[in-house]
Every structure is written in structure tokens, then in C-alpha cells.
Design a protein around this motif. Structure first.
Motif, PDB file in Angstrom:
ATOM      1  N   THR A  24     -27.528  -4.809 -67.293  1.00  0.00           N
ATOM      2  CA  THR A  24     -28.458  -4.086 -68.165  1.00  0.00           C
ATOM      3  C   THR A  24     -29.916  -4.379 -67.841  1.00  0.00           C
ATOM      4  OG1 THR A  24     -28.206  -5.799 -69.850  1.00  0.00           O
ATOM      5  CG2 THR A  24     -26.820  -3.844 -70.063  1.00  0.00           C
ATOM      6  N   ASP A  25     -30.218  -5.606 -67.368  1.00  0.00           N
ATOM      7  CA  ASP A  25     -31.604  -5.914 -67.032  1.00  0.00           C
ATOM      8  C   ASP A  25     -32.084  -5.111 -65.830  1.00  0.00           C
ATOM      9  OD1 ASP A  25     -29.788  -7.473 -65.510  1.00  0.00           O
ATOM     10  OD2 ASP A  25     -31.312  -8.984 -65.082  1.00  0.00           O
ATOM     11  N   ILE A  26     -31.204  -4.909 -64.855  1.00  0.00           N
ATOM     12  CA  ILE A  26     -31.567  -4.109 -63.675  1.00  0.00           C
ATOM     13  C   ILE A  26     -31.739  -2.645 -64.075  1.00  0.00           C
ATOM     14  CG2 ILE A  26     -30.810  -3.330 -61.395  1.00  0.00           C
ATOM     15  CD1 ILE A  26     -31.554  -6.309 -61.491  1.00  0.00           C
ATOM     16  N   ARG A  27     -30.850  -2.150 -64.929  1.00  0.00           N
ATOM     17  CA  ARG A  27     -30.974  -0.760 -65.382  1.00  0.00           C
ATOM     18  C   ARG A  27     -32.290  -0.571 -66.143  1.00  0.00           C
ATOM     19  NH1 ARG A  27     -26.710   3.420 -68.014  1.00  0.00           N
ATOM     20  NH2 ARG A  27     -28.256   4.918 -68.731  1.00  0.00           N
ATOM     21  N   ALA A  28     -32.605  -1.500 -67.028  1.00  0.00           N
ATOM     22  CA  ALA A  28     -33.847  -1.406 -67.804  1.00  0.00           C
ATOM     23  C   ALA A  28     -35.069  -1.426 -66.876  1.00  0.00           C
ATOM     24  CB  ALA A  28     -33.927  -2.540 -68.817  1.00  0.00           C
ATOM     25  N   TYR A  29     -35.023  -2.247 -65.827  1.00  0.00           N
ATOM     26  CA  TYR A  29     -36.127  -2.304 -64.862  1.00  0.00           C
ATOM     27  C   TYR A  29     -36.304  -0.944 -64.175  1.00  0.00           C
ATOM     28  CZ  TYR A  29     -38.558  -3.241 -60.501  1.00  0.00           C
ATOM     29  OH  TYR A  29     -39.429  -3.182 -59.435  1.00  0.00           O
ATOM     30  N   ARG A  30     -35.201  -0.355 -63.730  1.00  0.00           N
ATOM     31  CA  ARG A  30     -35.280   0.939 -63.042  1.00  0.00           C
ATOM     32  C   ARG A  30     -35.812   2.025 -63.979  1.00  0.00           C
ATOM     33  NH1 ARG A  30     -32.920  -0.484 -58.371  1.00  0.00           N
ATOM     34  NH2 ARG A  30     -30.893  -1.489 -58.304  1.00  0.00           N
ATOM     35  N   GLU A  31     -35.342   2.007 -65.214  1.00  0.00           N
ATOM     36  CA  GLU A  31     -35.811   3.002 -66.191  1.00  0.00           C
ATOM     37  C   GLU A  31     -37.305   2.820 -66.457  1.00  0.00           C
ATOM     38  OE1 GLU A  31     -31.694   3.798 -68.682  1.00  0.00           O
ATOM     39  OE2 GLU A  31     -32.938   2.076 -69.247  1.00  0.00           O
ATOM     40  N   LYS A  32     -37.747   1.580 -66.546  1.00  0.00           N
ATOM     41  CA  LYS A  32     -39.177   1.298 -66.769  1.00  0.00           C
ATOM     42  C   LYS A  32     -40.006   1.786 -65.583  1.00  0.00           C
ATOM     43  CE  LYS A  32     -42.427  -2.468 -67.465  1.00  0.00           C
ATOM     44  NZ  LYS A  32     -42.621  -3.910 -67.346  1.00  0.00           N
ATOM     45  N   GLN A  33     -39.530   1.537 -64.369  1.00  0.00           N
ATOM     46  CA  GLN A  33     -40.268   1.935 -63.167  1.00  0.00           C
ATOM     47  C   GLN A  33     -40.413   3.456 -63.080  1.00  0.00           C
ATOM     48  OE1 GLN A  33     -41.596  -1.165 -62.575  1.00  0.00           O
ATOM     49  NE2 GLN A  33     -41.690  -0.399 -60.500  1.00  0.00           N
ATOM     50  N   LEU A  34     -39.435   4.196 -63.567  1.00  0.00           N
ATOM     51  CA  LEU A  34     -39.478   5.655 -63.461  1.00  0.00           C
ATOM     52  C   LEU A  34     -40.083   6.333 -64.683  1.00  0.00           C
ATOM     53  CD1 LEU A  34     -36.133   6.560 -61.664  1.00  0.00           C
ATOM     54  CD2 LEU A  34     -38.399   6.247 -60.697  1.00  0.00           C
ATOM     55  N   LYS A  35     -40.339   5.567 -65.724  1.00  0.00           N
ATOM     56  CA  LYS A  35     -40.910   6.144 -66.931  1.00  0.00           C
ATOM     57  C   LYS A  35     -42.233   6.841 -66.597  1.00  0.00           C
ATOM     58  CE  LYS A  35     -41.898   5.173 -71.709  1.00  0.00           C
ATOM     59  NZ  LYS A  35     -41.826   4.207 -72.783  1.00  0.00           N
ATOM     60  N   ASN A  36     -42.386   8.046 -67.086  1.00  0.00           N
ATOM     61  CA  ASN A  36     -43.587   8.865 -66.870  1.00  0.00           C
ATOM     62  C   ASN A  36     -43.842   9.204 -65.399  1.00  0.00           C
ATOM     63  OD1 ASN A  36     -44.191   8.826 -69.662  1.00  0.00           O
ATOM     64  ND2 ASN A  36     -45.117   6.791 -69.411  1.00  0.00           N
ATOM     65  N   SER A  37     -42.815   9.099 -64.562  1.00  0.00           N
ATOM     66  CA  SER A  37     -42.982   9.428 -63.143  1.00  0.00           C
ATOM     67  C   SER A  37     -42.642  10.891 -62.860  1.00  0.00           C
ATOM     68  CB  SER A  37     -42.076   8.540 -62.281  1.00  0.00           C
ATOM     69  OG  SER A  37     -40.715   8.896 -62.473  1.00  0.00           O
ATOM     70  N   GLY A  38     -41.963  11.544 -63.810  1.00  0.00           N
ATOM     71  CA  GLY A  38     -41.478  12.890 -63.570  1.00  0.00           C
ATOM     72  C   GLY A  38     -40.067  12.894 -63.006  1.00  0.00           C
TER      73      GLY A  38
END
Length: 143
Positions: A24-38
Motif C-alpha cells: 500500500t505504501d508503494i501504491r500511495a507513492y505512485r498515486e501521489k506522484q501522478l496526482k494533478n499530472s493528467g
């Protein structure tokens, strides 16, 4: 990464798929990195039991070799081996069959998603930076 995401959006890409299974920590990191990226992160294998997923991949024709091993978690002799039923049967019970805890990493060289399978061979095996690595190279085609 923001620049690469911007290029992807400009090229018409809408989503990025990740092979994460349960960290879950890796998934959360990926989601954070792509947030507002389109770009929308998708996780198509999320939650699939790893033994089931490993067997499904093998049965579907996916071919891979172990290219790195964390020797603190898995015997170095596993590096360079084929990811197949025999390997799964020989993994210690505390090792995730998909290497999801960093026990090993693979290189997929053939499968139904490829237009052409790659013909690879294991080269030099080296230990460095706390890991054991197997070099893979493309086999030369006979002339």
C-alpha cells in the motif's frame, strides 16, 4: 517525473499501469506522484494472490528470468534461473512467489503480449551493493 508525465499527456496517454500487488505504501507513492499530472494510475493486478498470479503468468506463456536477488532474503543461486513452476516449487515458504517484498526481480523476455519473443542468455553473475545480479544478453542469431 513531472516533465515526463507532461510529455505523456501531450502524446495522448491517459493512464499508466503499475504491476503492484499489495504494498500500500508503494501504491500511495505512485498515486501521489501522478496526482494533478493528467494521468490516471491503474493497478490491474492489485490484490490478486501472488501464488495464483505467478502460476497464471507462467500458464499464459510469460517467460522470465530472475535478474537480481537480495541474498539476505533468497539464496544467490536463484539469480539467472527461469521463472517457472520448478522455481516456484523450490522457493522457501517465506518468499513471495512474485518477489513482491524485494526478494528478486525478473526480466520478461517472452509472452503473449510480445510481437516477438527475445532470445536471451544469462551472462556474468556479480554481487554488488548488497545484491546479486545476472546479466542478460540477446543471443546472436545464426547467419
Amino acid at each position: 517525473m513531472k516533465e515526463e508525465c507532461k510529455k505523456a499527456v501531450q502524446a495522448g496517454i491517459e493512464c499508466i499501469g503499475f504491476g503492484d500487488l499489495f504494498l500500500t505504501d508503494i501504491r500511495a507513492y505512485r498515486e501521489k506522484q501522478l496526482k494533478n499530472s493528467g494521468l490516471v494510475p491503474i493497478f490491474p493486478v492489485w490484490g490478486i494472490p501472488t501464488r495464483e498470479l505467478a502460476r497464471s503468468m507462467i500458464e499464459s506463456g510469460v517467460r522470465a528470468k530472475l535478474t537480481s536477488v537480495d541474498p539476505k532474503l533468497l539464496a544467490p543461486e536463484f539469480v539467472g534461473r527461469e521463472f517457472d513452476e520448478q522455481l516456484l516449487s523450490e522457493l522457501p515458504p517465506d518468499i513471495d512467489p512474485c518477489g513482491e517484498n524485494g526478494e528478486f526481480h525478473t526480466c520478461v523476455y517472452a509472452g503473449p503480449m510480445f510481437h516477438h519473443d527475445l532470445s536471451v542468455e544469462v551472462g556474468e553473475i556479480v554481487a554488488r551493493d548488497g545484491f546479486v545480479f545476472a546479466d542478460l544478453s540477446l543471443k546472436s542469431e545464426p547467419k
